[in-house]
Enzyme design. Structure first.
Site, mmCIF file in Angstrom:
data_model
loop_
_atom_site.group_PDB
_atom_site.id
_atom_site.type_symbol
_atom_site.label_atom_id
_atom_site.label_comp_id
_atom_site.label_asym_id
_atom_site.label_seq_id
_atom_site.Cartn_x
_atom_site.Cartn_y
_atom_site.Cartn_z
ATOM 1 N N ILE A 183 2.340 -16.608 -7.234
ATOM 2 C CA ILE A 183 2.689 -15.232 -6.676
ATOM 3 C C ILE A 183 1.863 -14.290 -7.680
ATOM 4 O O ILE A 183 2.256 -14.243 -8.886
ATOM 5 C CB ILE A 183 4.299 -15.142 -6.952
ATOM 6 C CG1 ILE A 183 4.786 -16.181 -5.938
ATOM 7 C CG2 ILE A 183 4.802 -13.692 -6.061
ATOM 8 C CD1 ILE A 183 6.524 -16.175 -6.387
ATOM 9 N N TYR B 99 -5.462 2.623 1.386
ATOM 10 C CA TYR B 99 -4.704 1.736 1.592
ATOM 11 C C TYR B 99 -4.651 1.024 3.190
ATOM 12 O O TYR B 99 -4.816 -0.291 3.348
ATOM 13 C CB TYR B 99 -3.132 2.099 1.602
ATOM 14 C CG TYR B 99 -1.947 1.263 1.977
ATOM 15 C CD1 TYR B 99 -1.891 0.160 0.682
ATOM 16 C CD2 TYR B 99 -1.048 1.250 2.802
ATOM 17 C CE1 TYR B 99 -0.635 -0.654 0.813
ATOM 18 C CE2 TYR B 99 0.035 0.395 2.824
ATOM 19 C CZ TYR B 99 0.174 -0.668 1.852
ATOM 20 O OH TYR B 99 1.170 -1.589 2.233
ATOM 21 N N LYS C 204 -5.528 -3.092 3.794
ATOM 22 C CA LYS C 204 -4.909 -3.946 4.308
ATOM 23 C C LYS C 204 -5.559 -4.486 5.643
ATOM 24 O O LYS C 204 -5.432 -5.889 6.066
ATOM 25 C CB LYS C 204 -3.580 -3.129 4.643
ATOM 26 C CG LYS C 204 -2.689 -3.108 3.575
ATOM 27 C CD LYS C 204 -2.388 -4.322 3.058
ATOM 28 C CE LYS C 204 -1.462 -4.193 1.783
ATOM 29 N NZ LYS C 204 -1.132 -5.472 1.019
ATOM 30 N N THR D 281 11.504 -0.234 -2.645
ATOM 31 C CA THR D 281 10.958 -0.680 -4.162
ATOM 32 C C THR D 281 10.656 0.838 -4.795
ATOM 33 O O THR D 281 10.696 1.958 -4.266
ATOM 34 C CB THR D 281 9.754 -1.469 -4.014
ATOM 35 O OG1 THR D 281 8.788 -0.707 -3.243
ATOM 36 C CG2 THR D 281 10.241 -2.747 -3.162
#
Length: 239
Positions: free
Chosen positions: A6, A142, A146, A179
């Site tokens: 991870i 970004y 992605k 987050t």
């Protein structure tokens, strides 16, 4: 027993996944700039800054355990939204570091596990976003990173299917997660990031997705018996 790699395991979605797989008695290899305070003997932490080129790849490859794992999982959860400013206001070094973290590092890791564990059952998850498919002003790096990672996921799945290997790849979009990254987004100036008002509204209306919910849902997808070679998945939170 599962071996789970991870990235970004020290916070947010990565942390929830690490804890959940440790609870399942899996062996977890966490890669992050920070470490978590854990004495679990099945957690191995590597202090890697994946946004910078270096010798982390060789170190990781040499350290990977070669036991007879039932499955090997790679979850690329680390990522950055920076820079969140329009063209003409970005710094070149920041662009390079974002691409290194969001695209280059996941591809290097996919290459490693596909090589080291060529005879194992592999499940690879790349955390994606709606930004892979939709342009947002101030989010060029970004969005493009992605989109690039999603295409790399598709190519890997095509190659593994052609080779007849038990490797499945998931491009997983959890939606806007609650987050620290979201906190930083809400601080942006509207002239730099015109979408900031939308994220402020999502927070005010309680529509951010909890990392725990996303982690549990992702694990369900990974465990699916009918998982195709490539799965483009978007989490739909309960109302």
């Amino acid at each position: 027993m599962d071996l789970v790699l991870i990235t970004g395991h020290s916070s947010g979605l990565g942390l929830e996944l690490a804890q959940a797989y440790l609870d399942r008695e899996a062996t977890v290899i966490g890669m992050s700039r920070r470490q978590i305070n854990s004495k679990n003997p099945r957690l191995y932490q590597f202090h890697f800054d994946l946004s910078r080129e270096g010798n982390w790849e060789d170190k990781l490859r040499e350290s990977l355990p070669r036991q007879d794992w039932s499955r090997v999982l790679l979850i690329n959860a680390a990522g950055t939204i920076a820079p969140t400013v329009p063209f003409g206001s970005m710094e070149g070094a920041q662009i390079s570091r974002a691409i290194e973290l969001n695209v280059t590092a996941p591809l290097r890791l996919m290459n490693i596990v596909a090589t080291v564990y060529k005879d194992k059952t592999l499940r690879i998850v790349n955390v994606s976003s709606g930004a892979a498919k939709k342009p947002y002003q101030g989010w060029s790096v970004y969005c493009s990173s992605k989109a690039a990672l999603e295409m790399a996921s598709r190519v890997l799945a095509e190659e593994m299917q052609a080779q007849g290997r038990d490797v499945r790849v998931i491009s997983y979009s959890p939606g806007p997660l609650d987050t620290a990254m979201q906190v930083e987004l809400r601080k942006k100036k509207v002239e730099d990031f015109p979408e900031v008002e939308r994220f402020i509204k999502l927070h005010e209306e309680g529509k951010l997705v909890s990392p725990k919910l996303a982690a549990n849902d992702m694990m369900e997808q990974i465990d699916r018996k009918d998982l195709p070679y490539f799965l483009d998945y978007k989490l739909t939170p309960p109302n």
